[in-house]
Each structure stands twice: as C-alpha cells, then as structure tokens.
Design a protein around this motif. Structure first.
Motif, PDB file in Angstrom:
ATOM      1  N   ASP A   1     -12.442  27.573   1.956  1.00 39.88           N
ATOM      2  CA  ASP A   1     -11.272  27.133   2.704  1.00 39.88           C
ATOM      3  C   ASP A   1     -10.791  28.260   3.619  1.00 39.88           C
ATOM      4  O   ASP A   1     -11.058  29.438   3.381  1.00 39.88           O
ATOM      5  CB  ASP A   1     -10.159  26.732   1.723  1.00 39.88           C
ATOM      6  N   GLY A   2     -10.100  27.880   4.691  1.00 37.90           N
ATOM      7  CA  GLY A   2      -9.490  28.876   5.552  1.00 37.90           C
ATOM      8  C   GLY A   2     -10.329  29.280   6.750  1.00 37.90           C
ATOM      9  O   GLY A   2     -10.062  30.316   7.381  1.00 37.90           O
ATOM     10  N   HIS A   3     -11.323  28.498   7.121  1.00 36.88           N
ATOM     11  CA  HIS A   3     -12.181  28.860   8.253  1.00 36.88           C
ATOM     12  C   HIS A   3     -12.226  27.752   9.306  1.00 36.88           C
ATOM     13  O   HIS A   3     -13.188  27.659  10.081  1.00 36.88           O
ATOM     14  CB  HIS A   3     -13.590  29.184   7.764  1.00 36.88           C
ATOM     15  N   GLY A   4     -11.205  26.901   9.306  1.00 33.73           N
ATOM     16  CA  GLY A   4     -11.089  25.904  10.351  1.00 33.73           C
ATOM     17  C   GLY A   4     -11.856  24.626  10.107  1.00 33.73           C
ATOM     18  O   GLY A   4     -11.870  23.738  10.975  1.00 33.73           O
ATOM     19  N   VAL A   5     -12.512  24.524   8.956  1.00 36.46           N
ATOM     20  CA  VAL A   5     -13.219  23.290   8.599  1.00 36.46           C
ATOM     21  C   VAL A   5     -12.892  22.954   7.154  1.00 36.46           C
ATOM     22  O   VAL A   5     -12.480  23.827   6.373  1.00 36.46           O
ATOM     23  CB  VAL A   5     -14.754  23.441   8.767  1.00 36.46           C
ATOM     24  N   ALA A   6     -13.077  21.709   6.806  1.00 35.98           N
ATOM     25  CA  ALA A   6     -12.840  21.311   5.423  1.00 35.98           C
ATOM     26  C   ALA A   6     -13.805  22.062   4.513  1.00 35.98           C
ATOM     27  O   ALA A   6     -15.007  22.157   4.816  1.00 35.98           O
ATOM     28  CB  ALA A   6     -13.030  19.814   5.272  1.00 35.98           C
ATOM     29  N   PRO A   7     -13.325  22.645   3.425  1.00 34.98           N
ATOM     30  CA  PRO A   7     -14.240  23.344   2.524  1.00 34.98           C
ATOM     31  C   PRO A   7     -15.236  22.376   1.899  1.00 34.98           C
ATOM     32  O   PRO A   7     -14.975  21.180   1.778  1.00 34.98           O
ATOM     33  CB  PRO A   7     -13.307  23.944   1.474  1.00 34.98           C
ATOM     34  N   GLY A   8     -16.378  22.895   1.516  1.00 32.79           N
ATOM     35  CA  GLY A   8     -17.394  22.064   0.892  1.00 32.79           C
ATOM     36  C   GLY A   8     -18.788  22.546   1.224  1.00 32.79           C
ATOM     37  O   GLY A   8     -18.976  23.647   1.760  1.00 32.79           O
TER      38      GLY A   8
ATOM     39  N   ARG B   1     -18.974  26.082  14.409  1.00 28.45           N
ATOM     40  CA  ARG B   1     -19.380  27.460  14.139  1.00 28.45           C
ATOM     41  C   ARG B   1     -18.376  28.110  13.190  1.00 28.45           C
ATOM     42  O   ARG B   1     -17.169  27.920  13.338  1.00 28.45           O
ATOM     43  CB  ARG B   1     -19.487  28.262  15.433  1.00 28.45           C
ATOM     44  N   VAL B   2     -18.905  28.865  12.252  1.00 27.28           N
ATOM     45  CA  VAL B   2     -18.047  29.614  11.327  1.00 27.28           C
ATOM     46  C   VAL B   2     -18.632  31.009  11.169  1.00 27.28           C
ATOM     47  O   VAL B   2     -19.845  31.211  11.346  1.00 27.28           O
ATOM     48  CB  VAL B   2     -17.951  28.929   9.940  1.00 27.28           C
ATOM     49  N   PRO B   3     -17.806  31.999  10.843  1.00 29.20           N
ATOM     50  CA  PRO B   3     -18.337  33.345  10.610  1.00 29.20           C
ATOM     51  C   PRO B   3     -19.186  33.385   9.349  1.00 29.20           C
ATOM     52  O   PRO B   3     -19.050  32.537   8.458  1.00 29.20           O
ATOM     53  CB  PRO B   3     -17.079  34.195  10.471  1.00 29.20           C
ATOM     54  N   ALA B   4     -20.062  34.367   9.271  1.00 26.89           N
ATOM     55  CA  ALA B   4     -20.976  34.480   8.132  1.00 26.89           C
ATOM     56  C   ALA B   4     -20.218  34.564   6.816  1.00 26.89           C
ATOM     57  O   ALA B   4     -20.663  34.017   5.791  1.00 26.89           O
ATOM     58  CB  ALA B   4     -21.870  35.707   8.310  1.00 26.89           C
ATOM     59  N   GLU B   5     -19.046  35.228   6.827  1.00 24.79           N
ATOM     60  CA  GLU B   5     -18.304  35.410   5.576  1.00 24.79           C
ATOM     61  C   GLU B   5     -17.683  34.109   5.065  1.00 24.79           C
ATOM     62  O   GLU B   5     -17.171  34.057   3.937  1.00 24.79           O
ATOM     63  CB  GLU B   5     -17.214  36.473   5.747  1.00 24.79           C
ATOM     64  N   ALA B   6     -17.725  33.047   5.860  1.00 31.60           N
ATOM     65  CA  ALA B   6     -17.193  31.760   5.399  1.00 31.60           C
ATOM     66  C   ALA B   6     -18.062  31.139   4.318  1.00 31.60           C
ATOM     67  O   ALA B   6     -17.593  30.312   3.530  1.00 31.60           O
ATOM     68  CB  ALA B   6     -17.083  30.791   6.578  1.00 31.60           C
TER      69      ALA B   6
END
Length: 590
Positions: free
Chosen positions: A253-260, A340-345
């Motif tokens: 969670d916390g990267h601009g997309v629904a976690p999962g 797109r999400v950062p690698a740490e996501a």
C-alpha cells in the motif's frame, strides 16, 4: 452480356488486383505510391514489409516466402506432399513450421513436430494418446524441451498430416510452435499447488495461448517470440530469458495503486544473444496481461527487422528505441498509460529451490504432494509415457506437468499413495531423485537430430554424468547445460557450466566434434551471462574435462558453503583459464 459486373465478379476482381499488387511489391517492381494500403488479418505485416521495400531495402528470404504465400494458405500443398511422401524444399520447410513441423535433414531425413502445451500441463489421457501417436507415426519417443513442451521426432513426410490431426484430436496443438511465431507459453510448473506461490499462472498462460491461436495477426512476426509467466513458486520458470516476462510480485500500500499481487513486466530476454529480460518499472494487473502482451507484440511486428534475421528479435528494437520510447508506443496501442511503481513498492519475491523439480514435495492442498520425475535430458520412450500417464491417473490428480528443466511432475498424490507411486515410477526405469550433477543436467537435441548442431549433446551429457558421478563428491546442486549451436536451445550461457558445440580442428583437413566451455552463468536473482574459459574441447574429452573442473572447485573453494557459482565469480577469466587448464588426449585419426 451486360457491361455491369455482378457483386461476386467485382469482389473477385478486387481480390485478384490486390494479389497482383502484393506480388509486384514483393518483387520490388511496384512504383512508389502505387500500392493500396494492405487490408485483412495480415495487413500489419504487409505494411511493415512495404516500409522496408519503400526504404530501398531488401526483405530477407523468409519474409519473401511469407509474402509469396502465407503458410496457413498452403495446407493443401502440405497434404499433397504427405500423399507423395515428399520432403519439402526450403520455402516450404519454413512454412510448415507454422504447423509445428521441422524437416531436420541431414541429421534425420524426417520431420520433428513441436507441440504447444500452455503452462506445460497435459492430462494423463493426452499423454497416453501422444504415446500411441509416437509409436504409429513417429520414432516411438518424445523429448521434453526447455520450454516445458514436447517434441516428437522421426516423422516420415507421409505421416506428417496424420500426426497433426492426431495431436489436435487429443485437444492439443502444434500450430505456431515454430518459425516466426509466438512459441509455447510457459508458466510456473507448480501453478495452483505451490504453497508459496503468489498467483496461479494457469488461467493467464491459457488465456494468452488461446488469444494467439485465434488472432492471425500474431503469426508471421519478424522472428520468433517467447512469453513466460512466473507465479512466485518454488521451481524456477526462467521467465527472464523470454522476450516478455510476467513476474508475480506483491505490491504494498502507499504507491498509488491498490495493494495486491500484480505481474511485474520485464522485456527483451534472449540469452542466446547474451541478454536477460530487463525490468521496465511497469506492473500489470493479471487480468490485463493478454491485452498488454498483445500491444507489445504488435509494436514489435511494426518495427522488428525484416532484413537481417540475426537482428530480428525484440532485444534489438529495444536497443534501438530505448525502453521509454517502446513503452510509449505500447501505450498508444492500448489507449492508456501503463502503471509504473518504484522498485521498493514490491516485496522481495519468494526464494526458489533448484531441486524442487525432483522428488516429493508438499502441495498447498492438505495431504497432497507433487512428485518430480527425473528424465535423461528430457527423453521419454512411448512405454514410459504410457506408464507415467497411468501413474498420474491412478495415484495423482490426472495431470502431468512439464518443466523447463526437461522433466515432469505428477501432482495431487495423497500422502498414503506416495510410496506406491514412487515405486511405480522406478519400475519404468525412471527415478525421483538425482545426484547434484544430474539434477541440473540439461541438453538440447544435438547432432543426432538437429542439422545446426556441431556436437552430440544428449549423449555427451550422459557420458559426463556417468563419468563424474562416481569420481566427484559434489555436496550442492550444479547446473551443466549442453547446447549444440549458437541458437542455444539449452541456454548454456545461464548455467554454472555451459558447453556449446564446436568443430575442433585436429589437422589442416580434419576436425572432430567438441565444445567451448563457459562458467558463471545464472538466472533469477543470480542472473548473469557465463564467461568462456575453455575452447576446442574434444567431445570424447568432455567428461574428463568437467571432472577436472569440478575437482578443482572442490580443492580450492574457501569452504564447503561456497557454491561453484560463487567460486568462479570470485576469479577473473584469466585465473579461471589457468585453474581449469587441461591437457586433452591426442586424437587418433584412422
């Protein structure tokens, strides 16, 4: 007769004119600006070819053959050649690969047929049916490939069409398994049964598989194309060696997309050309994987090289365009932005086990197990095929799961039946355990069945195992891959020890079969291309050379905990060449 043409006559004349225009364009005789825009399911390919000729370049032979007659429009001629028991000329040998048929003379004066088995899973009755076809129409055996697939060999031209019909009658496929098409779709071997998996890859591999089969525009690419789905299970899928790699990841969670769980997208793997699929920073919702893959392939169709076969893979378009530009073109096809999400996501992916494709392992379903069966570099006799099919039906859930490690799994075996199933496997001359050396021994068809191969690979692999097992006390797994030619079907560049076939000169006039040897390759978290350390090793000397290399490793490693891979990676190429130097036997020439 009136001056007006009927509707049917007009359609005929329009089709005739289109055919003449295409033929003239293929010969380079069409005046600039004189061609109507291509239409129909092959329009995307014809337009790409037109851009090549308009730029004053020449199409390669395979592109000309496709343009002269699309392979799927030549089936009548394939049937006539079967009736005549006639071998194909080069253009048709290329075309028939669209049906899964490869004429492999002079290695064998017969066809090889490669199947399509999405995610590598087939049922017991399908395996038994293939065994019958192998006996009646082929050489009485099959090979498990490094794409979790099956190949059948020694098929006379007169039996080729019968075999294709038999395969489809079993609910299996060979269509598009060769030539310039999207090859067998691989997925996690333990999909749906693995305790640690993040996602079951079976529905996504099958969806992409059926999308390909039902979309003619996805046949006739600039060159072959590979796609793999890895769900995070114990057994490596080698997805990073594919043009498109879908890697399951858990997004926090916390990267601009629904976690999962999503698929991370990597592009451009082609280890025969010394490159792995590289992370794009893009994640894809699982249900959108087919749509995204389709767009990626269509950009490749439009921009892939149609003049030079050696540069006609996705890697080279990515090298020329850069990933950002290529992905922009993909987004144009999709009509939306990719995520797109950062690698740490992404959470770290679950660890894999290099031996999980062999032996008994607990499934996520309580009280059930999969049993990994060791094969001799993928070889299965028809009797073994039938026997394994019966074991899967009687003791397991009825499925047989092929792996990229040239073996198979029997899944759904209850705890109480494991011993009986294991004993039944052994009565077939097979085993569920292997030495650290045999567990990772992989070999392509080699010179016994491939006209490109410079050496006999499966036979040499067996000779290496028989020679080294009683002499070298390995205490950790090692991967040894033998490939016959630069196509690197056995992926020699990504193994601890990789051998590639070569002709070794023994005089000014004569040569013998042999190998160049690489070390230090890896995949997944240890991905790297191996380094060449020995050249021109004679085939007969290969077992003793590998023994010497392994003994050198055991004698010079820092501790028993140091793997062969770690050992070779802490030395440079010159040091390794010195360590592994070996005086070969003099060659006796009759």
């Amino acid at each position: 007769m009136g001056s007006e043409f009927s509707v049917d006559q007009k359609r005929y004349l329009e089709g005739f004119a289109t055919g003449v225009t295409a033929a003239r364009a293929a010969r380079g005789s069409l005046p600039a600006g004189g061609a109507a825009p291509p239409s129909g399911p092959d329009a995307i390919h014809l337009a790409a070819q037109d851009r090549v000729t308009a730029a004053g370049k020449k199409l390669n032979d395979q592109e000309k053959w496709k343009r002269e007659q699309h392979p799927f429009e030549a089936y009548v001629r394939l049937k006539q050649q079967a009736r005549d028991n006639a071998a194909p000329k080069p253009p048709d040998n290329f075309r028939w690969r669209y049906y899964g048929l490869f004429y492999v003379a002079p290695a064998q004066t017969s066809y090889m047929c490669r199947l399509r088995i999405p995610n590598g899973i087939l049922s017991s009755w399908q395996m038994a049916g293939l065994a019958d076809l192998a006996d009646i129409l082929a050489g009485g055996y099959a090979h498990v490939t490094t794409r979790a697939n099956l190949q059948m060999r020694e098929i006379a031209p007169k039996d080729a069409v019968k075999l294709l019909q038999g395969i489809e009658s079993l609910g299996l496929w060979a269509r598009g398994s060769g030539a310039d098409n999207i090859r067998n779709v691989t997925g996690s071997a333990t999909a749906g049964i693995d305790p640690q998996e993040l996602i079951d890859t079976r529905p996504y591999a099958r969806d992409w598989h059926f999308h390909i089969l039902n979309e003619r525009a996805l046949f006739g690419l600039p060159r072959k194309f590979n796609v793999a789905f890895d769900g995070g299970g114990l057994i490596p899928t080698l997805e990073d060696t594919n043009d498109i790699a879908f890697q399951a990841v858990q997004i926090a969670d916390g990267h601009g997309v629904a976690p999962g769980v999503y698929f991370r997208l990597a592009l451009g793997g082609i280890t025969g050309h010394r490159d792995f699929a590289r992370d794009t920073g893009v994640i894809v919702a699982a249900e959108e994987a087919t749509e995204v893959a389709d767009a990626i392939v269509r950009v490749f169709i439009e921009h892939g090289d149609r003049t030079d076969r050696n540069k006609a893979r996705l890697k080279y378009v990515l090298d020329a365009f850069g990933f950002d530009k290529y992905l922009e073109l993909v987004e144009d096809k999709l009509g939306r932005k990719l995520i797109r999400v950062p690698a740490e996501a992404a959470a770290p992916r679950p660890a894999q086990d290099r031996t999980a494709h062999l032996g008994v392992h607990r499934q996520q379903q309580a009280g059930l197990n999969w049993i990994g069966v060791r094969l001799a570099t993928g070889h299965l006799t028809s009797a073994q095929m039938r026997g394994l099919a019966e074991i899967a039906r009687s003791f397991g859930d009825g499925d047989l799961r092929l792996t990229v490690w040239q073996n198979l799994l029997i899944s759904g075996v209850p705890d109480a039946r494991v011993a009986d199933a294991s004993a039944a496997i052994e009565t077939l001359g097979l085993a569920i355990t292997a030495s650290p050396l045999r567990a990772g021994l992989v070999a392509c068809t080699g010179a016994s069945g491939c006209r490109f191969a410079a050496a006999h690979t499966k036979e040499t692999a067996e000779a290496i195992a028989q020679h080294c097992e009683p002499r070298v006390a390995l205490d950790s797994p090692i991967n040894i891959h033998l490939t016959g030619c630069h196509n690197s079907c056995a992926q020699h560049f990504i193994s601890d020890i990789g051998l590639i076939g070569a002709k070794v000169a023994i005089s000014d006039e004569d040569s013998v079969e042999g190998f160049h040897i690489h070390v230090g390759g890896g995949f997944g978290s240890e991905a790297a291309i191996g380094t060449e350390v020995l050249r021109d090793v004679k085939q007969d000397d290969a077992p003793r050379v590998i023994e010497h290399m392994l003994q050198t490793y055991l004698a010079h490693r820092t501790s028993p905990a140091e793997s062969f891979l770690a050992f070779v990676r802490r030395h440079d190429a010159a040091a390794l060449q010195h360590l592994f130097a070996f005086e070969q036997s003099p060659e006796t020439v009759a």
